[in-house]
Design an enzyme around this catalytic site. Structure first.
Site, PDB file in Angstrom:
ATOM      1  N   HIS A   1      65.979  45.760  57.305  1.00 25.44           N
ATOM      2  CA  HIS A   1      65.876  44.365  57.660  1.00 25.44           C
ATOM      3  C   HIS A   1      66.795  44.211  55.325  1.00 25.44           C
ATOM      4  O   HIS A   1      66.929  45.107  54.945  1.00 25.44           O
ATOM      5  CB  HIS A   1      64.604  43.986  57.089  1.00 25.44           C
ATOM      6  CG  HIS A   1      63.537  44.478  56.188  1.00 25.44           C
ATOM      7  ND1 HIS A   1      62.685  45.368  56.535  1.00 25.44           N
ATOM      8  CD2 HIS A   1      63.423  44.409  54.859  1.00 25.44           C
ATOM      9  CE1 HIS A   1      62.192  45.786  55.561  1.00 25.44           C
ATOM     10  NE2 HIS A   1      62.814  44.805  54.618  1.00 25.44           N
TER      11      HIS A   1
ATOM     12  N   CYS B   1      51.255  45.727  49.135  1.00 25.40           N
ATOM     13  CA  CYS B   1      52.067  46.807  48.564  1.00 25.40           C
ATOM     14  C   CYS B   1      53.169  46.645  47.867  1.00 25.40           C
ATOM     15  O   CYS B   1      53.334  45.793  47.446  1.00 25.40           O
ATOM     16  CB  CYS B   1      52.287  46.859  50.453  1.00 25.40           C
ATOM     17  SG  CYS B   1      53.277  46.074  50.516  1.00 25.40           S
TER      18      CYS B   1
END
Length: 665
Positions: free
Chosen positions: A72, A186
């Site tokens: 992405h 994360c």
């Protein structure tokens, strides 16, 4: 997320590739998908889109467990958010720990569509946790079926109004369901954060557990309500980074791990949290209930933990260094270097109506020098205080600052500050874990912990380690002052390599902290080290700016734009200006930058260049001693690094990649 009627659909059949055989690596897959974007009219520059997607791949792998990949990017080469899909035969490695991916999504959003980008990613990531959705993608027999599946998760239809409920039966006494809260986070705060949250939520639902999760991701987070935390029986930290405001959960039974375990073993983690809630000896969240620091939690190793603790201290110290050092440099500019002898006296005994012999300029220089000296005096206390803060949260600040001030008092300097901060932090953490009666808990963070930890670290510093640390600090200072010739040049090479190794990362910051802490000693050697560090740190952005100017064909248009901006960033001593280039092509860019930094460092040390300001680049020229050699060293290192990176890009090809596929940040 619902697209407006005037916007094109996020995915169309033209953007779907079923059972595609792509020969090559993940770049070949991204190239194939970007070309489908171009054919569908969804990008105006396929090569630019490839470059942006591969730059993101260079930062961290986008492969996910279960044979899935989600490359992405945000890019100026797309006008609307777009998703492409490929089912790969055979699978291709995208860096997932469990093997190659047979399902790949390419997600692209306009540069101005950061929030849209995050929404697309989080919507897809949440859906990819569902086994039925992934199985449907693998079983889809047509492009249209894939489009319908993807649209169903990124643009879900509004939920139908619930039917009227039947009259409730008489309540039956039941055992209250366990209540679990969780934090998932994360490093990038995109895919794994949300996948872990949904995996845990699904497992909790199957287990009959009340579950609420706070995702601390890139698209923002909504803090858990206070009452929800208060009613929780246990907490799960599924994180690879620090938990924001960890102190909210103080005293709760905790199960902590990395974020990937929550994706792979959610049911097991829920079961462990339920078991911990019934276990009086279970591990509990440390702290007093006040908002806590972003201290690392979970399964972070002690190597990473130590680095984060030290970098926390350095990051909070640097503003004191920058403000104090630049004020001192301005004091020298207005009052001359002799202001070191008279500055404090002038500031105390003169005024605008009683100017010193040197007039207004000397008086202003004395004021600036005194202000800078006062700010600079917080350097070691701030370092120690925030090292302690990183270990013990807010109760560690007071004993940490005390330890830092004591390190200055006994002559331990920078080394004493680090040692004192660590001792203060772990002492405060130990005291905070002592079980005390309920009526005493309110006094722990504001009285007992600061008092006890300050007393312990003070006694240790005075009676045990203060004098040895002072001897070490004095010995180091004398050793640096005695470095001449070859040994000084070697020090310059080492500092130059460190400044260019990670461009603002831990190694760069360690060299910078070493140099700025030494400024307090006000020795010729410390001024030479400061000059070496700043000059070498200016090389990477200036070198990339020069490289994109002399050989623009080796770089993409976004890289050329970054190169134009890097001239000013480099001149201002902002090493991070080279990060976009290093992230996209680390193996060819970083060694080239290190070579240039080593040349600059060696020349600065070899010709005795000095600097009395900790920041500012070429704009603090007035604080540079031997300015001509500073400029020669800077130009030499910049030219060497620029030609090295041009040669590397010209002659060292990354596999079968073409020049057009060399990516930009």
């Amino acid at each position: 997320m619902t697209s407006s009627t005037s916007s094109p659909p996020i995915i169309t059949t033209d953007l779907v590739l079923l059972d595609t055989d792509v020969e090559g690596d993940k770049q070949a897959v991204i190239t194939r998908m970007a070309n489908s974007f171009a054919a569908a009219g969804r990008t105006n520059d396929a090569d630019g889109l490839i470059g942006a997607a591969m730059a993101r791949e260079a930062q961290s792998a986008t492969g996910l467990p279960g044979g899935i990949a989600i490359p992405h990017c945000r890019s100026p080469y797309v006008d609307t958010p777009t998703i492409g899909f490929a089912r790969l035969r055979p699978p291709v490695d995208f860096g997932a720990p469990d093997g190659p991916a047979d399902l790949a999504f390419l997600i692209a959003a306009p540069d101005s569509g950061g929030q849209e980008h995050m929404k697309l990613l989080s919507s897809l990531a949440r859906a990819l946790v569902r086994k039925d959705f992934v199985a449907s993608l693998r079983a889809a027999s047509s492009d249209a079926e894939v489009v319908e599946l993807v649209e169903g998760v990124v643009n879900p239809a509004p939920a139908a109004a619930p039917a009227a409920a039947a009259p409730a039966a008489a309540p039956v006494a039941e055992k209250r369901a366990k209540s679990i809260v969780a934090i998932t986070a994360c490093p990038t705060g995109i895919a794994h954060t949300y996948m872990a949250a949904d995996a845990l939520a699904a497992a909790a639902k199957e287990a009959g557990v009340t579950f609420v999760v706070e995702t601390q991701g890139s698209s923002g987070s909504t803090p858990l309500p206070v009452e929800t935390i208060a009613n929780a029986d246990a907490v799960i930290f599924a994180t690879d980074v620090g938990v924001k405001d960890k102190g909210r959960f103080a005293g709760k039974p905790v199960v902590a791990s990395g974020v990937k375990r929550a994706i792979n073993e959610p049911a097991k983690m829920i079961a462990e949290a339920v078991a911990a809630s019934d276990n009086p000896n279970a591990a509990r969240v440390e702290g007093s209930g006040a908002a806590a620091s972003d201290a690392p939690s979970g399964n972070v190793g002690w190597g990473t933990r130590t680095r984060q603790i030290l970098l926390t201290g350095v990051s909070y110290m640097i503003p004191f260094v920058a403000a104090g050092g630049l004020l001192i440099a301005l004091g020298f500019l207005f009052g001359g270097y002799e202001i070191t002898e008279t500055g404090n006296d002038i500031a105390l005994n003169n005024s605008l109506t009683n100017l010193p012999e040197g007039g207004l300029t000397q008086y202003l220089g004395a004021i600036l020098f005194t202000l800078g000296g006062l700010a600079f005096g917080f350097l070691v206390p701030a370092l120690a205080g925030y090292i302690s803060f990183a270990i013990a949260d807010r109760p560690g600040i007071a004993p940490g600052f005390t330890a830092g001030a004591l390190a200055v008092f006994v002559g331990g300097g920078f080394i004493g500050g680090i040692a004192g901060g660590v001792i203060a932090g772990f002492t405060a953490l130990w005291i905070s874990n002592i079980k005390v009666p309920q009526w005493l808990r309110g006094l722990m963070p504001v009285v007992i912990i600061p008092l006890g930890a300050s007393l312990v670290v003070g006694l240790i510093m005075f009676f045990l380690i203060g004098r040895p640390l002072a001897l070490i600090n004095t010995g180091l200072t004398n050793w640096l002052n005695g470095m001449t010739g070859t040994s000084a040049i070697l020090l310059g090479v080492i500092l130059g390599l460190m400044m260019c190794f990670d461009l603002g990362g831990p190694v760069n910051k360690a060299a910078y902290a070493f140099a700025t802490a030494g400024l307090a000693a006000a020795t010729t050697a410390s001024f030479e080290i400061m000059a070496t560090v700043m000059a070498a740190g200016m090389v990477p952005p200036l070198a990339m700016a020069l490289a994109t100017t002399i050989r623009p064909g080796l770089f993409s248009e976004p890289e050329r734009e970054n190169g134009r901006a890097a001239w000013l960033l480099g001149a201002s001593f902002i090493s991070e200006g080279a990060i976009p280039f290093a992230a996209a092509d680390p193996l060819r860019v970083i060694p080239s930058m290190m070579l240039g930094g080593a040349v600059t460092g060696a020349l600065c040390q070899g010709f005795g260049v000095t600097l009395r300001a900790p920041h500012g680049g070429i704009f603090v020229f007035f604080a540079i001693g031997n300015l001509l050699w500073f400029m020669i060293a800077l130009v030499a290192g910049t030219v060497v690094a620029a030609f090295a990176v041009v040669a590397a890009k010209q002659f060292i090809k990354p596999g079968a990649k073409s020049e057009s596929e060399l990516v930009a940040a």
